[in-house]
Design a protein around this motif. Structure first.
Motif, short mmCIF file in Angstrom:
data_model
loop_
_atom_site.label_atom_id
_atom_site.label_comp_id
_atom_site.label_asym_id
_atom_site.label_seq_id
_atom_site.Cartn_x
_atom_site.Cartn_y
_atom_site.Cartn_z
N THR A 55 -48.33 22.75 -4.62
CA THR A 55 -47.15 22.82 -3.75
C THR A 55 -47.40 22.05 -2.47
OG1 THR A 55 -47.02 25.11 -4.50
CG2 THR A 55 -45.39 24.43 -2.92
N THR B 236 -45.06 18.95 -1.47
CA THR B 236 -44.04 19.25 -0.48
C THR B 236 -43.37 18.02 0.12
OG1 THR B 236 -44.90 21.40 0.05
CG2 THR B 236 -43.59 20.38 1.75
N LEU C 98 -51.50 26.50 -7.70
CA LEU C 98 -50.11 26.42 -7.24
C LEU C 98 -50.05 26.11 -5.75
CD1 LEU C 98 -47.20 26.67 -8.04
CD2 LEU C 98 -47.29 29.10 -7.65
N TRP D 278 -46.33 25.38 0.74
CA TRP D 278 -45.18 24.72 1.36
C TRP D 278 -45.27 24.79 2.88
CZ3 TRP D 278 -41.17 27.19 4.19
CH2 TRP D 278 -40.11 26.35 4.53
N LEU E 87 -43.46 26.01 -9.98
CA LEU E 87 -42.65 26.64 -8.95
C LEU E 87 -41.60 27.58 -9.56
CD1 LEU E 87 -42.07 23.48 -6.75
CD2 LEU E 87 -43.70 25.30 -6.37
N MET F 5 -35.27 20.75 -5.45
CA MET F 5 -35.18 22.20 -5.61
C MET F 5 -33.92 22.57 -6.41
SD MET F 5 -37.88 23.02 -4.14
CE MET F 5 -37.90 24.78 -3.98
N ALA G 177 -47.37 29.68 -3.41
CA ALA G 177 -46.39 28.59 -3.31
C ALA G 177 -45.87 28.49 -1.88
CB ALA G 177 -45.24 28.82 -4.28
#
Ligand code: ASP
Length: 406
Positions: free
Chosen positions: A204, A208, A200, A18, A375, A216, A14
């Protein structure tokens, strides 16, 4: 799936997704590669879902034959499993009706298109809705499988299982064979879920630029609601039920089953915890071995209170984040489909992702929505698996109590 490296790998994946998207937002080849990885991962999830649910349910129903006292024991066990799953989903739906802090955050701005929808819940009245539900349930099983009509697949598996359970001769090889096939499909599902870190990372990376601070925060709030509701079910509702039905006080119960609960927490797998659950039911809860041997494997396959609760909250949360309207009809669909989808989810880490797809499809939420959940999904799996196992163990106690004269 060995779990020691898994959680760190997911975290690293993850982070990498990101970081790569933040550091090189204009790297078009990386964007293209992660898009392919994301789509392949989601396609692989979609690939296993029909066989997974079909065989897992079919062999679960056939296990009902395994006991000599099938009638009573099977009836009590099924009634308990259905009731507690319904209570778990009911808690989830009532909780999100009153507590949905994520609605203070804005939904995602870029909304992917929806491709499949199981039932048209916008078509007005209750009778239409029931008509639609029935229409999706009773279809040619092969068509249902080819079209990923999960409700049709679930209906076919349940009916076929029931017919087989009632008509096959006592020495039939079919139950064992189906059990083996289910094992093979679990293995396949395990492989797909092993690629979770890659999925993932890709998801991600893709997400992003859509992940704002508010998203978040919303995810954290969602996790908080799931966590609270799961603890409520596991620490209050289930122990209270055991106390009322079997006279075992909560503190005694929780200390007797603490080992399998801890194992479920650490492994995130009710299937992996099964041997310890069997031992605990017999040695610490005083359940007869044959009864435990019937109730617990069946429970590890079809009784997942924590999973049902998680999926119900998740689908409402994702509907908000992806701006999919949820009306009264959709709530009925969520209730019914989650009931069956949690039964079809395998007892392995992140096994509920397979079932979750079903519920998402049912209300028309794009499958990409799962990416958002990934996430936060791992830490939540620990608690819900412990509650899944707790539900099974109390089930064995209830079955023992209500079939004592068999
Ligand atoms: N990990 C859960 C279990 O094994 C399934 C899930 O993902 O909800 O019971």
């Amino acid at each position: 799936m060995s779990s020691r490296w898994f959680a760190p790998a997911l975290l690293a994946a993850a982070l990498l997704g990101w970081l790569s998207a933040t550091l090189w937002p204009d790297l078009s080849w990386l964007h293209a590669v992660t898009a392919v990885l994301q789509n392949t991962f989601l396609a692989a999830l979609r690939m296993i879902i029909v066989p997974l649910i079909f065989f897992s349910l079919l062999s679960g129903v056939l296990q009902l034959r395994a006991s000599n006292s099938m009638g009573r024991l099977g009836g009590v066990t099924l009634a308990y499993y259905l009731t507690t799953s319904a209570i778990a989903i009911g808690i989830a739906l009532v909780v999100v009706l009153f507590i949905h802090p994520w609605t203070d955050q804005p939904p995602l701005t870029e909304i992917p298109t929806v491709d499949v929808k199981l039932i048209d819940t916008e078509s007005a009245g209750a009778i239409d809705l029931i008509g639609n539900l029935l229409g999706s349930m009773f279809v040619n099983p092969f068509t249902a499988m080819a079209e990923t009509n999960i409700l049709g697949v679930l209906t076919a598996a349940l009916l076929l299982g029931l017919a087989a359970a009632l008509s096959l001769p006592a020495d039939s090889k079919w139950p064992a064979m189906l059990n083996e096939i289910t094992g093979v499909i679990y293995k396949l599902a395990g492989w797909v879920l092993m690629t979770l870190p890659i999925g993932l990372f890709a998801i991600t990376h893709q997400l992003t630029d859509r992940l704002e601070f508010g998203t978040m925060v919303a995810l954290g709030q969602f996790a908080g609601v799931v966590f609270g509701a799961t603890l409520f079910h596991g620490l209050i509702v289930l122990p209270l039920l055991a106390w009322l039905l079997c006279g075992m006080p909560p503190w005694k119960l929780l200390s007797a089953i603490s080992q399998p609960l801890l194992t479920a927490f650490v492994t995130s797998s009710s299937a992996a915890t099964l041997p310890l659950s069997l031992q605990t039911a017999e040695k610490k809860l005083g359940v007869e071995r044959e009864k435990a041997a019937f109730v617990l494997p069946l429970g590890a396959t079809i009784n997942m209170d924590g999973t049902a609760l998680f999926e119900s909250v998740a689908v409402i949360f994702l509907a908000y984040m992806f701006s999919v309207p949820i009306d009264g009809g959709a709530i009925v669909v969520i209730f019914l489909v989650t009931m069956l989808a949690s039964a079809g989810a395998p007892g392995i880490p992140s096994g509920s992702l397979a079932g979750l797809q079903v519920v998402l499809i049912a209300v028309g939420i794009p499958l990409e929505a799962i990416g958002l959940l990934l996430l936060i999904e791992r830490p939540l799996d620990t608690f819900r698996t412990a509650v899944n196992v707790e539900g099974d163990l109390i089930g064995s106690l209830v079955a023992q109590r209500f079939t004592r004269n068999d």
